[in-house]
Scaffold this active site. Structure first.
Site, PDB file in Angstrom:
ATOM      1  N   LYS A  83       9.137   5.893   8.141  1.00 32.39           N
ATOM      2  CA  LYS A  83      10.408   5.181   8.037  1.00 32.39           C
ATOM      3  C   LYS A  83      11.127   5.024   9.372  1.00 32.39           C
ATOM      4  O   LYS A  83      12.112   4.325   9.469  1.00 32.39           O
ATOM      5  CB  LYS A  83      11.357   5.956   7.107  1.00 32.39           C
ATOM      6  CG  LYS A  83      10.854   6.158   5.703  1.00 32.39           C
ATOM      7  CD  LYS A  83      11.954   6.758   4.851  1.00 32.39           C
ATOM      8  CE  LYS A  83      11.638   8.056   4.161  1.00 32.39           C
ATOM      9  NZ  LYS A  83      10.399   8.465   3.709  1.00 32.39           N
ATOM     10  N   ALA A  99       8.261   4.633  -2.204  1.00 33.48           N
ATOM     11  CA  ALA A  99       6.803   4.796  -2.133  1.00 33.48           C
ATOM     12  C   ALA A  99       6.089   3.560  -2.676  1.00 33.48           C
ATOM     13  O   ALA A  99       6.244   2.475  -2.136  1.00 33.48           O
ATOM     14  CB  ALA A  99       6.366   6.053  -2.863  1.00 33.48           C
ATOM     15  N   LYS A 120      16.288   4.987   4.082  1.00 35.43           N
ATOM     16  CA  LYS A 120      15.856   4.002   3.088  1.00 35.43           C
ATOM     17  C   LYS A 120      16.909   2.923   2.899  1.00 35.43           C
ATOM     18  O   LYS A 120      16.596   1.740   2.757  1.00 35.43           O
ATOM     19  CB  LYS A 120      15.571   4.693   1.760  1.00 35.43           C
ATOM     20  CG  LYS A 120      14.346   5.589   1.848  1.00 35.43           C
ATOM     21  CD  LYS A 120      14.196   6.435   0.601  1.00 35.43           C
ATOM     22  CE  LYS A 120      12.998   7.349   0.725  1.00 35.43           C
ATOM     23  NZ  LYS A 120      13.000   8.400  -0.300  1.00 35.43           N
TER      24      LYS A 120
HETATM   25 MG    MG Z   1       7.817   0.705  -2.089  1.00 29.07          MG
END
Ligand code: MG
Ligand code: ASP
Length: 816
Positions: free
Chosen positions: A569, A601, A672
């Site tokens: 990330k 994920a 995220k």
């Molecule tokens: Mg994904």
């Protein structure tokens, strides 16, 4: 005229055994830099006694022709042009040579130009055009020889007019025995000297200069090679040999390793610019090989033209001509038919249409002038109908009629305005004459159909932990299917200290053991610029690490032509300035970057978002539980359990980051959130997000061990939180959200919220992620994606999904 051979048969044999010929054209000698490169090639790739044939430097021949033209029309212009030529030639000398050599060559040059000026002013009479043209080659031979001498190499220049004797004709007829004797007498006594010979020119028996025709130096080279019975002539060009099609028109062409004499001749006859048709005339086909090779990239593939037993039927080169003229005559004019049949210039193809009493002859536009002059001479201009607007496409290769490529070719072209399709007389080509302009898209389509060229993708796997191992296992299971679209090769597997690399592709049976045996220490920043040497059409790096150092090298990967698939990330969530740099370089080098597994994920999140945007929707907000760890902790939390016990258990089950504080501070969630927000085009950085950390102040700056010991300090505040929520009939959850406001600003936060106990967000399976997406279209009810947001299998599957996307992108890009 006779010249006796004055050297022994042994010496002659020694020449035949050792001497090869190299040829460099004008563009290879255009400036001082080019001369130095040629000198280096002659030193490194030519033998000590080799012959080097050169053309005039740059566009010298054209300049000379322009001066000759101007001299008749406008003396003022001629003077300007001559001054420029002198400056160019003498500039080369002063730039390349120094000391005595420079002085000597400048003196010769001044003497030559004094003659030119004399000629221009009419004092000295050089009436013979070829003599003026000869200077171009003379100057380049002299200069290259001097440059080599200056570098300590034994070299000498030879004026071809001193040995190459011919009788004047539109294409001079070489007197072979005298020419051969003259050349051998000159070179055989001096093994160990590289002789630089003028191309393009020769002399008649009385010493008058003759030229061998425009672009005649290739012919000079094979001619000279055949006089000394050389085994090889290397034509150094600025392209790497002969290609499967003209690289200026067709993408993804390949250089051909071998061509048969017949194929090369047919190509030249059909007007391919690779080699002049006369080049093949003097060649002893059983003995000689012509190598066509790149002087810009000597390491590239070369094409060898020779006598090969490989008579397998195969189409090798797709060649084309934009401007073709048809000559139509009446079959009843038997004399004219006869004259066409005997004409030295062979048509591309010819045919009869008996019903209409017509014969057709197709020629390249370039020959029009010659043909018109000829028709005037034979007094038949009126009997011929000229038809313009045609083009030609041909597939060249041995026994073409027996190939399946022939039927592909025929089917594709029958759908066009096909005027005629026929085989060449020796069945070395199928030739189509089309009543339309040349269409490069058609050529590209044909090329990929005919050669069914499979492109290759090299994969570098960085990180061999949980996800790396799971992906490699998955890859091996799917290998066959993955390889349908492209030839996919795993080039290397890397962990943080060692790499196992093989550009031919790793053998993955028992790869862990092989890694232990073969892996070596490496430096990633040094490896990246080497990757293009793998010789793959495309490269991709799978970043399956959690490494900031790897993320920092993304710009370097992109700039070296490597696509990236990230499970890491850190690049997607880097500071805005670094993120901007990564994106800019990615765009500049037109590389792909997929990172589907960095959020949720394997969940199809990025895919869904992009699909909505591409279909015209606008994303308004995304909120939810982005962390599997926090989901697990809160779904198991109630007034009866201690939060610290849960953290410890989660850690033991491998559900947390190595240091659980990265989860408790919300770092992982922020990453995220940034990736998602940037995915929909928002500009967002770390400081723009309001974060409410679960980690009490006093547990922040301490060591990991101390933190784990003092974990129970979490319990009291967490318990309070729980009770506070309970009083409102709710439960606490760690939520993330961002929303585009009416004024287009973005509100983003990560923190605790109290959720009604019956709400969907309060009733997840421990570890489950949930993403609640509001858009213009999904505004009354949101679109919800939920499921496991971590785990090596689902993540490996998500990486594979990215790879599939890359493969279809790459194969679409090169179709049609
Ligand atoms: Mg994904
Ligand atoms: N210098 C001559 C020309 O330009 C010969 C050659 O380049 O091959 O035609």
């Amino acid at each position: 005229m006779t010249v006796e051979v004055q050297v022994t048969p042994e010496q002659i044999q020694a020449v035949a055994d050792t001497v090869q010929v190299h040829k460099f054209g004008g563009s290879s000698l255009a400036d001082a830099y080019c001369y130095r490169r040629v000198a280096r090639i002659v030193t490194e790739y030519a033998g000590a006694s080799d012959l080097v044939v050169v053309s005039a430097a740059g566009d010298t021949t054209n300049r000379i022709l322009a001066i000759i033209d101007a001299q008749a029309d406008d003396l003022g212009i001629a003077e300007v042009l001559l001054r420029q030529l002198q400056k160019y030639q003498q500039g080369l000398i002063t730039e390349l040579l120094n000391g005595d050599l420079q002085e000597q060559l400048l003196a010769q040059s001044s003497h030559d130009f004094a003659r030119w000026w004399g000629w221009l002013r009419g004092d000295e009479v050089i009436t013979h055009r070829p003599e003026l043209l000869s200077y171009g080659e003379l100057w380049s031979a002299r200069l290259l020889a001097a440059l080599l001498q200056q570098q300590g190499i034994q070299a000498a220049a030879i004026d071809a007019r001193d040995f190459l004797i011919a009788d004047d004709a539109p294409e001079p007829h070489i007197r072979v025995p005298v020419s051969r004797a003259g050349l051998l007498n000159r070179i055989a006594p001096h093994p160990g000297t590289r002789f630089i010979v003028t191309g393009f020119i020769c002399s008649d028996p009385t010493g008058r200069s003759l030229i061998l025709g425009r672009n005649g130096s290739d012919y000079s080279a094979t001619l000279i090679g055949s006089l000394v019975d050389a085994k090889q002539v290397t034509i150094w060009k600025d392209v790497a040999g002969v290609y499967s099609a003209d690289p200026r028109k067709v993408e993804r062409v390949v250089s051909l390793p071998l061509l048969d004499w017949h194929e090369a001749e047919e190509l030249a006859r059909l007007g391919s610019p690779v080699l002049h048709p006369r080049t093949f005339q003097p060649v002893n086909r059983e003995r000689m090989v012509i190598a066509v090779r790149s002087s810009l990239k000597v390491e590239n593939q070369q094409t060898r033209i020779g006598q090969y037993d490989d008579t397998e039927p195969k189409g090798k080169v797709l060649t084309s001509l934009a401007d073709v003229v048809l000559f139509r005559i009446n079959l009843s004019d038997a004399q004219l038919v006869q004259q066409f049949e005997e004409l030295e210039l062979v048509p591309l193809i010819s045919w009869n249409e008996i019903a209409q009493h017509h014969a057709y002859y197709a020629y390249h536009q370039n020959h029009l002038e010659y043909l018109e002059r000829w028709l005037e001479q034979v007094d038949k201009t009126d009997q011929v109908v000229q038809m313009q607007g045609y083009s030609m496409i041909a597939l060249v290769g041995n026994r073409i009629q027996e190939t399946t490529q022939y039927s592909t070719f025929k089917t594709e072209l029958s759908a066009q305005n096909l005027r005629r399709l026929a085989f060449s007389p020796d069945n070395n080509a199928v030739i189509a004459i089309l009543e339309q302009k040349l269409d490069n898209r058609l050529l590209n389509r044909l090329h990929s159909q005919l050669f069914n060229y499979r492109r290759s993708l090299g994969v570098l796997v960085v990180g061999r932990g949980n996800i790396g191992s799971a992906w490699l296992a998955l890859y091996r299971r799917l290998q066959e299917r993955i390889n349908e679209q492209m030839d996919v090769r795993i080039l290397g597997i890397l962990n943080s200290t060692r790499m196992w690399l093989d550009y031919h592709g790793l053998e993955l049976d028992d790869w862990e053991a092989s890694f232990d045996t073969f892996a070596r220490p490496y430096e990633l920043s040094q490896l990246i610029p080497e990757l293009p040497n793998a010789g793959c059409d495309e490269l991709v790096m799978l970043d399956l690490t959690d490494s900031a150092e790897v993320a920092q090298l993304y710009p370097s990967f992109f700039a070296n032509g490597v696509h990236i698939i990230s499970a890491n990330k850190r690049a997607g969530a880097s500071r805005e300035s670094q993120y901007h740099e990564i994106r800019t370089i990615q765009r500049e080098y037109e590389r792909e970057w997929y990172y589907n597994t960095t959020v949720g994920a394997g969940l199809p999140l990025n895919y869904t978002i992009n699909d909505l945007i591409n279909s015209g929707d606008t994303i308004r907000s995304i909120s939810g539980i982005f962390s599997g760890t926090m989901s697990w902790l809160f779904e198991n939390f109630n007034e009866e359990v201690k939060f610290s016990d849960l953290v410890r258990e989660a850690k033991q089950r491998g559900l947390t980051e190595p240091d659980p504080r990265a989860d408790l501070t919300g770092q992982d969630i922020i990453r995220k959130l940034l990736i998602l927000a940037r995915e929909i085009g928002l500009t967002l950085d770390w400081q723009d997000i309001q974060v409410e950390s679960l980690l009490p102040e006093q547990l922040r700056g301490i060591s990991y061990e101390e933190f784990m010991q003092r974990l129970p300090e979490l319990d009291e505040p967490m318990q309070q939180l729980y009770l506070e929520a309970q009083q409102q009939g709710k439960v606490p959850r760690l939520l993330a959200s961002f929303a585009v406001q009416p004024d287009d600003s973005v509100e983003a936060r990560v923190g605790i919220e109290f959720i009604p106990a019956g709400d969907m967000l309060a009733n997840l399976i421990p570890g489950e992620n949930i993403f609640v997406i509001y858009t213009d279209w999904y505004h009354e009810m949101p679109l919800v994606i939920s499921g496991p947001g971590a785990g090596k299998e689902v993540t490996a599957g998500g990486v594979q999904s990215d790879l599939n996307q890359l493969l279809s992108h790459l194969s679409n890009r090169h179709k049609g």
